[in-house]
Design a protein around this motif. Structure first.
Motif, short mmCIF file in Angstrom:
data_model
loop_
_atom_site.label_atom_id
_atom_site.label_comp_id
_atom_site.label_asym_id
_atom_site.label_seq_id
_atom_site.Cartn_x
_atom_site.Cartn_y
_atom_site.Cartn_z
N LEU A 21 85.06 -1.75 -20.57
CA LEU A 21 84.92 -1.18 -21.91
C LEU A 21 83.61 -1.61 -22.58
CD1 LEU A 21 88.54 -1.39 -23.38
CD2 LEU A 21 87.38 0.59 -22.37
N ASP A 22 83.20 -2.85 -22.34
CA ASP A 22 81.92 -3.30 -22.91
C ASP A 22 80.75 -2.50 -22.33
OD1 ASP A 22 82.87 -5.23 -24.65
OD2 ASP A 22 82.83 -6.82 -23.15
N ALA A 23 80.83 -2.18 -21.05
CA ALA A 23 79.76 -1.40 -20.42
C ALA A 23 79.70 0.01 -20.99
CB ALA A 23 79.97 -1.35 -18.90
N LEU A 24 80.87 0.63 -21.21
CA LEU A 24 80.91 1.97 -21.81
C LEU A 24 80.37 1.93 -23.24
CD1 LEU A 24 84.38 3.26 -20.53
CD2 LEU A 24 82.11 4.07 -19.80
N GLU A 25 80.78 0.90 -23.98
CA GLU A 25 80.31 0.74 -25.35
C GLU A 25 78.79 0.56 -25.38
OE1 GLU A 25 82.02 -1.94 -28.83
OE2 GLU A 25 80.62 -3.08 -27.58
N SER A 26 78.27 -0.29 -24.50
CA SER A 26 76.84 -0.55 -24.45
C SER A 26 76.06 0.71 -24.14
CB SER A 26 76.56 -1.63 -23.39
OG SER A 26 75.17 -1.87 -23.29
N GLU A 27 76.56 1.51 -23.20
CA GLU A 27 75.89 2.77 -22.85
C GLU A 27 75.86 3.71 -24.06
OE1 GLU A 27 76.34 5.84 -19.20
OE2 GLU A 27 78.09 5.71 -20.52
N ALA A 28 76.98 3.83 -24.77
CA ALA A 28 77.05 4.73 -25.92
C ALA A 28 76.13 4.26 -27.04
CB ALA A 28 78.49 4.84 -26.41
N VAL A 29 76.11 2.96 -27.30
CA VAL A 29 75.23 2.41 -28.34
C VAL A 29 73.77 2.70 -27.99
CG1 VAL A 29 74.35 0.23 -29.29
CG2 VAL A 29 76.82 0.67 -29.21
N HIS A 30 73.42 2.52 -26.72
CA HIS A 30 72.05 2.83 -26.27
C HIS A 30 71.71 4.29 -26.53
CE1 HIS A 30 68.55 3.36 -23.72
NE2 HIS A 30 69.22 4.21 -22.95
N ILE A 31 72.67 5.20 -26.27
CA ILE A 31 72.43 6.63 -26.48
C ILE A 31 72.19 6.94 -27.95
CG2 ILE A 31 73.52 8.91 -26.35
CD1 ILE A 31 74.93 7.83 -23.75
N PHE A 32 73.00 6.35 -28.82
CA PHE A 32 72.81 6.58 -30.26
C PHE A 32 71.43 6.09 -30.71
CE2 PHE A 32 77.51 6.95 -30.62
CZ PHE A 32 77.55 8.11 -31.39
N ARG A 33 71.05 4.93 -30.25
CA ARG A 33 69.75 4.39 -30.66
C ARG A 33 68.60 5.20 -30.08
NH1 ARG A 33 71.48 -1.98 -29.74
NH2 ARG A 33 72.68 -2.18 -31.69
N GLU A 34 68.78 5.69 -28.86
CA GLU A 34 67.74 6.52 -28.24
C GLU A 34 67.53 7.80 -29.04
OE1 GLU A 34 65.11 7.05 -24.82
OE2 GLU A 34 66.22 5.35 -25.61
N VAL A 35 68.62 8.43 -29.46
CA VAL A 35 68.52 9.66 -30.25
C VAL A 35 67.86 9.38 -31.60
CG1 VAL A 35 69.87 11.41 -31.48
CG2 VAL A 35 70.43 10.83 -29.12
N ALA A 36 68.24 8.27 -32.24
CA ALA A 36 67.64 7.91 -33.52
C ALA A 36 66.13 7.75 -33.40
CB ALA A 36 68.26 6.63 -34.06
N GLY A 37 65.66 7.27 -32.26
CA GLY A 37 64.24 7.07 -32.04
C GLY A 37 63.49 8.32 -31.64
N GLU A 38 64.17 9.30 -31.03
CA GLU A 38 63.50 10.48 -30.49
C GLU A 38 63.55 11.71 -31.38
OE1 GLU A 38 63.86 11.82 -26.45
OE2 GLU A 38 64.70 9.89 -25.81
N PHE A 39 64.61 11.82 -32.21
CA PHE A 39 64.84 13.06 -32.94
C PHE A 39 64.69 12.87 -34.45
CE2 PHE A 39 66.95 13.44 -28.89
CZ PHE A 39 66.74 14.76 -28.52
N GLU A 40 64.46 13.98 -35.15
CA GLU A 40 64.23 13.92 -36.59
C GLU A 40 65.49 14.17 -37.41
OE1 GLU A 40 61.09 16.52 -37.69
OE2 GLU A 40 59.57 15.51 -36.46
N ARG A 41 66.36 15.10 -36.96
CA ARG A 41 67.54 15.47 -37.76
C ARG A 41 68.79 15.54 -36.87
NH1 ARG A 41 67.31 17.19 -42.76
NH2 ARG A 41 69.07 18.63 -42.53
#
Length: 312
Positions: A21-41
Motif C-alpha cells: 500500500l505504501d508503494a501504491l500511495e508513493s506512486e500516486a503522490v508522485h503522479i499528482f506532483r508531476e502533474v502540478a509541475g507540468e500542467f497549468e490548469r
C-alpha cells in the motif's frame, strides 16, 4: 528522476522497503506532483464515490500542509444517490475546495440532450464533461479509473492523451517506462491522468481501512427498497423504475460502486464494517463494474466506445 523501491507485504518487518500500500500511495503522490509541475490548469473529477474519495485523500497528502493546487469537477446526472451528493458537498466544504458541476439536466432542459428510453443518463455525461473541460481550459483531468475495473480501462496509460475533441485513440498511447510520464500536448488537447491505475478494488478498500477514510454509508450494508432488473437490485426513482411487473422489496444491500441510480445495482450483503467489506471483496470473482453496472453491459465494447467519444 524516479526511484524504484522494493515492496513487501503489509505487516512484515523488512527494513528499507515499502509495503504494498505504501508503494501504491508513493506512486500516486508522485503522479499528482508531476502533474502540478507540468500542467497549468489541472482538475480532479470528484463524485463522492470511493475511488474519487481516495484520489482526493492522496492529493491532500501530496501537498500537505499546503492546499491542493487543483479544483474539483463533478458531472451530475441528476439521478445521483442523495447520500453521495451530501457527502460530496460536506467534503468540499470541510477542505475549502472549489467544485465545478456540469449538469446533465441543464443540457436536457436546453434540448441539447434527450432522455434515453431506458432512463439511464450515464451515457449522457460525455458532452457536459467535454464542454466543461474546454470552457474552463483544463489541460489535465484526474480520474479514478483503475485497470482492474474493465477491459477498456485496462488499456489506459497513467497519462492518456485526448485530442481537441476530447476523444481517445488507443494508437496514440505513449510508453511509460520507468514511471516516466509524457504530458506534452497541443493547444486544445488535454491529458487524462489516472493515479489509481495500478490499484485493485481490494487495494482501495484496504487503503481506506488503513487511513481511516470516511465513506458514504451507501457502501455498507443497509436496508433499502429495491427491485430486480437484469440480474441487479436497482433503487426506485424518478428515472423510471420500476416498470410494470417489477416488484419493489426491502432487502439488506450495499453498493460496490456508485453512479447514476438507473444503472448502478446493489449487492446482497451484511457487511457493515470495513473488515467485513474487505473479506467480501477478497472472496468476489467479479469486478464491481462487471457485477453492478448496467451501462457497461449495453455491448461488448460499451466502455471503449464511450471512451473514444470522451468519457472516462
Amino acid at each position: 528522476m524516479t526511484t524504484t523501491v522494493a515492496t513487501v507485504e503489509e505487516g512484515t518487518d523488512a527494513p528499507y522497503a515499502l509495503s504494498h500500500l505504501d508503494a501504491l500511495e508513493s506512486e500516486a503522490v508522485h503522479i499528482f506532483r508531476e502533474v502540478a509541475g507540468e500542467f497549468e490548469r489541472p482538475v480532479i473529477l470528484f463524485s463522492g464515490g470511493k475511488d474519487s474519495i481516495v484520489m482526493l485523500h492522496l492529493a491532500l497528502k501530496a501537498f500537505a500542509p499546503a492546499a491542493i493546487p487543483f479544483t474539483l469537477l463533478h458531472v451530475d446526472t441528476g439521478h445521483n444517490f442523495p447520500e453521495v451528493l451530501d457527502y460530496r458537498d460536506r467534503v468540499v466544504a470541510a477542505h475549502g475546495l472549489r467544485l465545478h458541476v456540469a449538469s446533465v439536466q441543464d443540457y436536457i432542459d436546453r434540448g441539447v440532450l434527450r432522455e434515453r428510453p431506458d432512463g439511464t443518463r450515464n451515457p449522457l455525461q460525455t458532452l457536459p464533461l467535454t464542454e466543461k473541460i474546454q470552457s474552463e481550459k483544463f489541460d489535465a483531468v484526474f480520474g479514478g479509473g483503475r485497470r482492474d475495473e474493465e477491459k477498456a480501462r485496462a488499456k489506459e496509460r497513467v497519462f492518456s492523451l485526448r485530442d481537441e475533441f476530447s476523444q481517445w485513440d488507443p494508437r496514440r498511447q505513449r510508453p511509460e517506462l520507468w514511471n516516466l510520464y509524457n504530458g506534452r500536448h497541443a493547444p486544445g488537447e488535454h491529458v487524462r491522468v489516472f493515479p489509481l491505475s495500478n490499484w485493485t478494488e481490494l487495494d482501495v478498500w484496504q487503503y481506506i481501512a488503513r487511513e481511516g477514510i470516511e465513506l458514504p454509508e451507501i457502501y455498507f450494508a443497509h436496508e433499502r427498497e429495491v427491485f430486480a432488473r437484469s440480474g441487479m437490485w436497482l433503487t426506485a426513482g424518478e428515472w423510471g423504475g420500476p416498470k410494470d411487473g417489477e416488484t419493489v422489496e426491502k432487502r439488506l444491500v450495499r453498493y460496490r460502486t456508485v453512479g447514476d441510480m438507473s444503472c448502478t445495482g446493489a449487492v446482497d450483503s451484511d457487511a457493515v464494517t470495513l473488515e467485513q467489506v474487505i473479506t467480501e471483496i477478497a472472496a468476489s470473482r467479479l469486478t464491481e463494474r462487471g457485477a453492478t453496472r448496467a451501462d457497461d453491459k449495453m455491448s461488448e465494447a460499451a466502455m471503449e466506445d464511450r471512451k473514444r467519444e470522451g468519457y472516462f
